[in-house]
Design a protein around this motif. Structure first.
Motif, short mmCIF file in Angstrom:
data_model
loop_
_atom_site.label_atom_id
_atom_site.label_comp_id
_atom_site.label_asym_id
_atom_site.label_seq_id
_atom_site.Cartn_x
_atom_site.Cartn_y
_atom_site.Cartn_z
N LEU A 25 0.97 -1.23 0.10
CA LEU A 25 -0.17 0.09 0.07
C LEU A 25 1.08 1.25 0.17
CD1 LEU A 25 -2.67 -0.84 2.50
CD2 LEU A 25 -3.16 -0.85 -0.14
N GLY A 26 2.51 1.01 0.11
CA GLY A 26 2.94 2.00 -0.31
C GLY A 26 3.56 2.76 1.84
N PHE A 27 3.07 2.02 2.49
CA PHE A 27 3.64 2.34 3.75
C PHE A 27 5.43 1.49 3.79
CE2 PHE A 27 -1.00 2.74 3.92
CZ PHE A 27 -0.95 3.83 5.21
N GLU A 28 6.40 2.42 4.56
CA GLU A 28 7.48 2.13 4.89
C GLU A 28 7.63 1.51 6.22
OE1 GLU A 28 11.14 4.00 4.06
OE2 GLU A 28 10.03 5.84 3.41
N THR A 92 16.50 -0.27 14.71
CA THR A 92 15.28 0.01 13.61
C THR A 92 15.61 0.61 12.76
OG1 THR A 92 14.46 1.91 14.94
CG2 THR A 92 13.70 -0.04 15.53
N ASP A 93 16.37 1.33 12.30
CA ASP A 93 17.11 1.45 11.35
C ASP A 93 17.76 1.86 10.65
OD1 ASP A 93 18.44 2.88 12.49
OD2 ASP A 93 18.31 5.28 12.23
N ASP A 94 18.60 0.09 11.33
CA ASP A 94 19.96 -0.41 10.75
C ASP A 94 19.28 -0.81 8.96
OD1 ASP A 94 21.50 0.05 12.03
OD2 ASP A 94 21.24 -1.76 13.20
N SER A 95 19.75 -0.55 7.89
CA SER A 95 19.96 -0.91 6.80
C SER A 95 20.46 -2.30 5.87
CB SER A 95 20.00 0.36 5.56
OG SER A 95 19.08 1.66 5.82
N MET A 96 21.79 -2.32 6.42
CA MET A 96 21.58 -3.47 6.12
C MET A 96 23.21 -3.16 7.29
SD MET A 96 24.47 -1.88 2.36
CE MET A 96 23.06 -1.44 1.31
N HIS A 97 24.19 -4.39 7.33
CA HIS A 97 25.23 -4.97 7.28
C HIS A 97 26.41 -4.69 6.55
CE1 HIS A 97 28.45 -5.69 10.85
NE2 HIS A 97 28.87 -6.81 9.88
N LEU A 98 27.48 -4.08 6.26
CA LEU A 98 27.74 -3.14 5.53
C LEU A 98 29.72 -3.78 5.92
CD1 LEU A 98 27.81 -1.80 2.31
CD2 LEU A 98 28.56 0.38 3.84
N MET A 99 30.26 -4.27 4.73
CA MET A 99 31.78 -5.18 5.02
C MET A 99 32.32 -4.52 3.75
SD MET A 99 30.15 -8.46 6.07
CE MET A 99 29.10 -8.95 4.49
N ALA A 100 33.62 -4.32 4.22
CA ALA A 100 34.52 -3.70 3.02
C ALA A 100 35.71 -4.36 4.11
CB ALA A 100 35.32 -2.20 3.09
N GLY A 123 26.61 12.67 -4.74
CA GLY A 123 27.47 13.15 -4.08
C GLY A 123 27.49 14.04 -2.75
N GLU A 124 26.90 14.11 -1.68
CA GLU A 124 26.19 14.80 -0.68
C GLU A 124 26.39 13.54 0.90
OE1 GLU A 124 26.01 17.35 0.05
OE2 GLU A 124 26.25 18.81 -1.60
N SER A 125 27.13 14.08 1.64
CA SER A 125 27.55 12.68 3.08
C SER A 125 25.97 12.52 3.12
CB SER A 125 29.36 13.02 3.83
OG SER A 125 29.01 12.15 4.33
N VAL A 126 26.15 11.08 3.39
CA VAL A 126 24.71 10.89 4.39
C VAL A 126 25.89 10.52 5.63
CG1 VAL A 126 23.59 9.08 4.34
CG2 VAL A 126 23.94 9.83 2.13
N GLY A 127 25.56 10.94 6.42
CA GLY A 127 25.94 10.04 8.04
C GLY A 127 26.89 10.22 8.66
N GLY A 128 27.59 10.96 7.89
CA GLY A 128 29.36 11.79 7.79
C GLY A 128 30.63 10.64 8.04
N LEU A 150 20.87 3.84 5.65
CA LEU A 150 20.45 4.95 4.56
C LEU A 150 19.12 5.29 4.96
CD1 LEU A 150 22.22 2.44 2.30
CD2 LEU A 150 23.32 4.80 3.44
N PRO A 151 18.71 6.73 4.02
CA PRO A 151 17.43 7.54 4.42
C PRO A 151 16.74 7.36 3.37
CG PRO A 151 19.59 8.37 2.95
CD PRO A 151 20.31 7.75 3.63
N GLU A 152 16.73 6.12 2.28
CA GLU A 152 16.08 5.73 1.14
C GLU A 152 17.11 4.83 0.10
OE1 GLU A 152 15.18 8.92 -1.64
OE2 GLU A 152 16.99 10.33 -1.08
#
Length: 369
Positions: A25-28, A92-100, A123-128, A150-152
Motif C-alpha cells: 500500500l506504499g507504507f514503509e 530499527t533504522d539499520d538498512s544492512m550490515h556493510l563490509m569492506a 555527491g552529498e555525505s550521508v551520515g558523515g 541509509l535514508p532511501e
C-alpha cells in the motif's frame, strides 16, 4: 529460507502478512529486522552458531596496487572488543550490515590497515565519516564492517579511505605505501537485503566445537551480486594465513590456548633476522586458520637453566612469505631452548556469532626447540 521466512517463523505469520500488505500500500515498514537466535550455554571457545546468513556483493575498486571489495548482508548483532566487550544489537533504522575487505593486489594479501568510510548520495555525505570495526566472522574471516542506515533506496557511492598498515611491514611490505581513497558505486534496494537467505543450523549442532567454512570467493560462491555494473577488482582473497607446514624455516610446534592455535617457527631469513635467528609466532582461529590481529604477545626464552630473554614483546608484522604474525629477533635460539609465549592482550577485534566467546582467556604455551 530468506529473511522474511525467518521472521515469519519467529514473529508469527500474521504480523508478516500485515507488514507485506502495508508495503504494497506504499507504507514503509519501521523495521524488518530482529536478532537471529543466540546459542544457549555458549562455550568459552569457537562454536557453531545458530544460523548462516547469505552475503551480497556491491563490487569493488582498485588503484592497481590496492584493492577493496564491498559486501553486504542482513543487519545483525556483533560484539566489539576495545578493552571491554560490548554487544551491539540491531537498531530499527539499520538498512544492512556493510563490509569492506582491503587487500594488496600484487601479493593477494588481506591487509590490517586503518579504514574510513563515507557514504555519498548525489555527491552529498550521508551520515558523515564512519569508522567500520575490524571484525572476525566465520564466513568472511577478517574484514571491516558495521550496521549502517541509509535514508532511501537508490544510487550511492562508498568512499573507502585506506590508511597505513597498523602493523610492521617486512619483505614486500617493508615500504608499503598503498594508502589510498577508493570509491565503489552501488545501488541500494531493500529487496536485495530482504531476499538474502538465512539458513538455520540444526539445533542439536548449535554450540558444537566447530566453525562454518570460510566463504570461497569466485564462481559458485554464495555472493549475490547487486553492484549493477563494473565489478571492480574481482572478489577478495580469503583471510586465512599461509599453511603453517608451507612456511619457510624450522617449525617448532603448535599449541592451543584461548581456543586459538599458536604456532612457532624459527627462521634465519636476512630481512627478518639479520645475523641471528627470528622467531615467528602465528596465532590463528582453530578451524579456518584466520590470523588473529591486534593482540599483544611476548616471549621468554630459557636455555641451560638460564633466562636468555624475559617477557620480550613480539612485534605484530605482515610479511609476504609468513603473512600476518608476531615476531622478534633472538640470539642463540639453539636446540634444547625452552620458549614460552604469553598473550598479554587478546585480539582487539569485533566478533560475529561463534567467535565472541573465544580468544580471551589465554594460558601461556611452551615449546622446546
Amino acid at each position: 529460507m530468506n529473511r522474511r521466512a525467518f521472521l515469519g517463523g519467529t514473529a508469527g505469520t500474521g504480523a508478516l502478512a500485515v507488514a507485506g500488505c502495508l508495503e504494497r500500500l506504499g507504507f514503509e515498514e519501521e523495521s524488518a529486522w530482529s536478532n537471529p537466535p543466540l546459542v544457549e550455554d555458549r562455550p568459552d571457545a569457537v562454536y557453531l552458531p545458530a544460523g548462516m546468513e547469505e552475503m551480497g556483493s556491491y563490487g569493488g575498486a582498485s588503484d592497481g596496487s590496492l584493492a577493496v571489495a564491498l559486501s553486504y548482508t542482513i543487519p545483525h548483532r556483533f560484539w566489539t572488543v576495545a578493552g571491554e566487550t560490548e554487544r551491539v544489537d540491531v537498531e530499527t533504522d539499520d538498512s544492512m550490515h556493510l563490509m569492506a575487505t582491503v587487500w594488496d593486489a600484487e601479493t593477494d594479501t588481506v591487509l590490517p590497515v586503518n579504514v574510513g568510510l563515507e557514504l555519498l548520495r548525489d555527491g552529498e555525505s550521508v551520515g558523515g565519516q564512519l569508522s567500520p570495526w575490524p571484525m572476525l566472522s566465520q564466513r568472511m574471516g577478517f574484514h571491516y564492517g558495521d550496521n549502517v542506515s541509509l535514508p532511501e533506496e537508490g544510487a550511492y557511492t562508498a568512499r573507502v579511505r585506506v590508511g597505513a598498515l597498523e602493523v610492521r611491514g617486512t619483505g614486500a611490505f617493508a615500504n608499503w605505501t598503498g594508502a589510498s581513497t577508493l570509491e565503489v558505486d552501488f545501488e541500494f534496494e531493500r529487496s536485495d537485503i530482504h531476499d538474502l537467505e538465512f539458513d538455520l543450523i540444526d539445533e542439536n549442532r548449535r554450540g558444537d566445537p566447530e566453525a562454518l567454512s570460510l566463504m570461497e570467493h569466485g564462481a559458485g560462491d554464495d555472493h549475490e551480486d547487486a553492484s549493477g555494473g563494473d565489478h571492480g577488482p574481482g572478489h577478495p582473497p580469503t583471510s586465512d594465513g599461509p599453511p603453517i607446514e608451507d612456511l619457510p624455516g624450522d617449525r617448532i610446534g603448535t599449541e592451543r590456548s584461548g581456543d586459538a592455535k599458536i604456532s612457532a617457527i624459527a627462521t634465519d631469513a636476512d630481512r627478518l633476522a639479520g645475523d641471528g635467528a627470528y622467531l615467528v609466532v602465528c596465532p590463528r582461529t582453530p578451524y579456518n586458520d584466520v590470523s588473529l590481529p591486534f593482540a599483544s604477545l611476548s616471549v621468554t626464552v630459557e636455555r641451560d637453566d638460564a633466562t636468555v630473554l624475559e617477557d620480550e614483546p613480539l612485534t605484530e608484522s605482515l610479511d609476504h612469505a609468513f603473512g600476518h604474525h608476531y615476531g622478534t629477533g633472538i640470539d642463540g635460539l639453539e636446540s634444547g631452548a625452552e620458549i614460552t609465549i604469553a598473550v598479554d592482550l587478546p585480539p582487539q577485534v569485533a566478533r560475529h556469532d561463534g567467535y565472541e566467546t573465544a580468544f580471551f582467556d589465554f594460558e601461556d604455551v611452551s615449546f622446546t626447540v
